[in-house]
Design an enzyme around this catalytic site. Structure first.
Site, PDB file in Angstrom:
ATOM      1  N   ASP A 117     -95.194   8.513  -8.149  1.00  0.00           N
ATOM      2  CA  ASP A 117     -96.272   7.546  -7.958  1.00  0.00           C
ATOM      3  C   ASP A 117     -97.555   8.176  -8.481  1.00  0.00           C
ATOM      4  OD1 ASP A 117     -97.604   5.206  -6.936  1.00  0.00           O
ATOM      5  OD2 ASP A 117     -98.366   6.443  -5.313  1.00  0.00           O
ATOM      6  N   SER A 118     -98.588   7.350  -8.607  1.00  0.00           N
ATOM      7  CA  SER A 118     -99.888   7.879  -9.014  1.00  0.00           C
ATOM      8  C   SER A 118    -100.465   8.797  -7.935  1.00  0.00           C
ATOM      9  CB  SER A 118    -100.845   6.717  -9.266  1.00  0.00           C
ATOM     10  OG  SER A 118    -100.891   5.881  -8.125  1.00  0.00           O
TER      11      SER A 118
ATOM     12  N   CYS B 190     -94.677   3.457  -8.162  1.00  0.00           N
ATOM     13  CA  CYS B 190     -95.972   2.874  -8.510  1.00  0.00           C
ATOM     14  C   CYS B 190     -95.786   1.512  -9.191  1.00  0.00           C
ATOM     15  CB  CYS B 190     -96.699   3.830  -9.443  1.00  0.00           C
ATOM     16  SG  CYS B 190     -98.321   3.255  -9.932  1.00  0.00           S
TER      17      CYS B 190
ATOM     18  N   GLU C 170    -106.361   3.948   2.289  1.00  0.00           N
ATOM     19  CA  GLU C 170    -106.511   5.412   2.281  1.00  0.00           C
ATOM     20  C   GLU C 170    -107.563   5.880   3.291  1.00  0.00           C
ATOM     21  OE1 GLU C 170    -106.560   7.231  -1.563  1.00  0.00           O
ATOM     22  OE2 GLU C 170    -104.602   6.379  -2.054  1.00  0.00           O
TER      23      GLU C 170
ATOM     24  N   CYS D 138     -98.020  -3.559  -4.678  1.00  0.00           N
ATOM     25  CA  CYS D 138     -98.750  -2.293  -4.770  1.00  0.00           C
ATOM     26  C   CYS D 138     -98.262  -1.388  -3.635  1.00  0.00           C
ATOM     27  CB  CYS D 138    -100.255  -2.529  -4.637  1.00  0.00           C
ATOM     28  SG  CYS D 138    -101.214  -1.007  -4.583  1.00  0.00           S
TER      29      CYS D 138
ATOM     30  N   HIS E 127     -99.632   0.605  -1.651  1.00  0.00           N
ATOM     31  CA  HIS E 127    -100.415   0.750  -0.423  1.00  0.00           C
ATOM     32  C   HIS E 127    -100.354  -0.474   0.502  1.00  0.00           C
ATOM     33  CE1 HIS E 127    -102.037   3.962  -2.822  1.00  0.00           C
ATOM     34  NE2 HIS E 127    -102.885   4.330  -1.879  1.00  0.00           N
TER      35      HIS E 127
HETATM   36  N1  DGL Z   1     -99.684   3.258  -6.835  1.00  0.00           N
HETATM   37  C1  DGL Z   1    -100.528   2.217  -7.360  1.00  0.00           C
HETATM   38  C2  DGL Z   1     -99.716   0.924  -7.464  1.00  0.00           C
HETATM   39  O1  DGL Z   1     -98.760   0.719  -6.764  1.00  0.00           O
HETATM   40  C3  DGL Z   1    -101.767   2.015  -6.515  1.00  0.00           C
HETATM   41  C4  DGL Z   1    -102.763   3.155  -6.601  1.00  0.00           C
HETATM   42  C5  DGL Z   1    -103.310   3.347  -8.006  1.00  0.00           C
HETATM   43  O2  DGL Z   1    -104.077   2.486  -8.494  1.00  0.00           O
HETATM   44  O3  DGL Z   1    -102.943   4.332  -8.625  1.00  0.00           O
HETATM   45  O4  DGL Z   1    -100.029   0.094  -8.272  1.00  0.00           O
END
Ligand code: DGL
Length: 267
Positions: free
Chosen positions: A10-11, A73, A152, A184, A186
């Site tokens: 993931d990012s 992600c 977050e 997403c 989160h």
């Molecule tokens: N992990 C990203 C997503 O699911 C969200 C956080 C980011 O923008 O990197 O799109």
């Protein structure tokens, strides 16, 4: 081969929602998690940048000899998965197809809401995945960039969370969507509040759906680890700020994780 680990990237920390679902479904599998915390967020970056970052993340996980890779992600799944599939032979699993399929399965009126980062929404990935299977569906999408920092910061309820949810999701009420896809990593943490606001609307959590899909792919490739009573091992890697990752991990996983290792050079 079946005893190798599942790789998840993931990012940043958000992909832990996917890790949580994968470990719930497949408790005895080893998992290697990679969070690209030095380059987060991906959600407002271009396709070419996301492809470059994702390629490097996959190369890192391949060095760890993983058997499949789950792209937790949504932004990377939306913008990079198709290109990555042309480059790599390891099974790559993205979140979009699984979430879109579930939405079509549960929607009665075929009016489906999708929320995600700016890049995910602009890519129309969910829209394309849904319309490929049902041209009559109507998709209502909305980028919700404030949801990631909200989560977050641990602001999951209360007036601030409520008003931001209302600001973004108001239009879905008048459109009478009967399903919403949380596109997403989160957003599952805001599920309770979203459900309270969009009463009666079915919430598709991409994290749950991708875990089910990953299990299916492992079975199909005969890569599922044979049942034993041992809990699988976990390894965590990040590209920056391991302590912050560890702190946030508590919020996502409701448990402590060891300090992740920092990877300084992805090349
Ligand atoms: N992990 C990203 C997503 O699911 C969200 C956080 C980011 O923008 O990197 O799109």
């Amino acid at each position: 081969m079946e005893n190798k680990a599942i790789g998840i990237f993931d990012s940043g920390v958000g992909g832990l929602t996917v890790l949580k679902e994968v470990e719930r479904l497949l408790p005895n599998e080893d998992i290697i998690y990679f969070g690209d915390t030095a380059r987060v967020p991906y959600g407002n970056k271009s396709k070419s940048t996301i492809i470059k970052f994702s390629t490097e993340n996959i190369l890192f996980l391949l060095k760890k000899k993983v058997k499949i890779i789950v792209i937790a992600c949504n932004t990377a799944s939306s913008l990079a998965l198709d290109s990555l599939k042309d480059i790599f032979s390891v099974p790559l699993i993205g979140v979009v197809e699984a979430g879109a399929a579930k939405a079509l399965k549960v929607s009665k009126n075929r009016k489906i809401a999708v929320v995600g980062t700016r890049s995910t929404i602009n890519s129309k990935s969910y829209e394309k995945a849904i319309l490929k299977n049902d041209k009559t569906a109507k998709i209502y999408s909305k980028a919700c960039p404030l949801f990631v920092p909200l989560v977050e910061e641990g602001i999951l309820e209360g007036v601030i969370a409520k008003s931001i949810i209302e600001m973004y999701l108001k239009s879905f009420k008048s459109a009478h969507t009967d399903v919403i896809i949380l596109g997403c990593t989160h957003y599952p943490l805001l599920k309770r509040q979203i459900a309270a606001y969009l009463k009666g609307v079915y919430i598709v959590d991409s994290a749950t759906e991708v875990a089910l899909h990953a299990r299916g792919v492992l079975m199909q490739h005969n890569l599922l680890r044979s049942k034993n009573n041992k809990t699988g091992k976990r390894e965590f890697y990040v590209t920056d700020e391991p302590k912050a990752f560890m702190r946030h991990a508590g919020l996502f996983l409701k448990r402590k994780i060891p300090l992740p290792k920092v990877i300084n050079n992805l090349q």
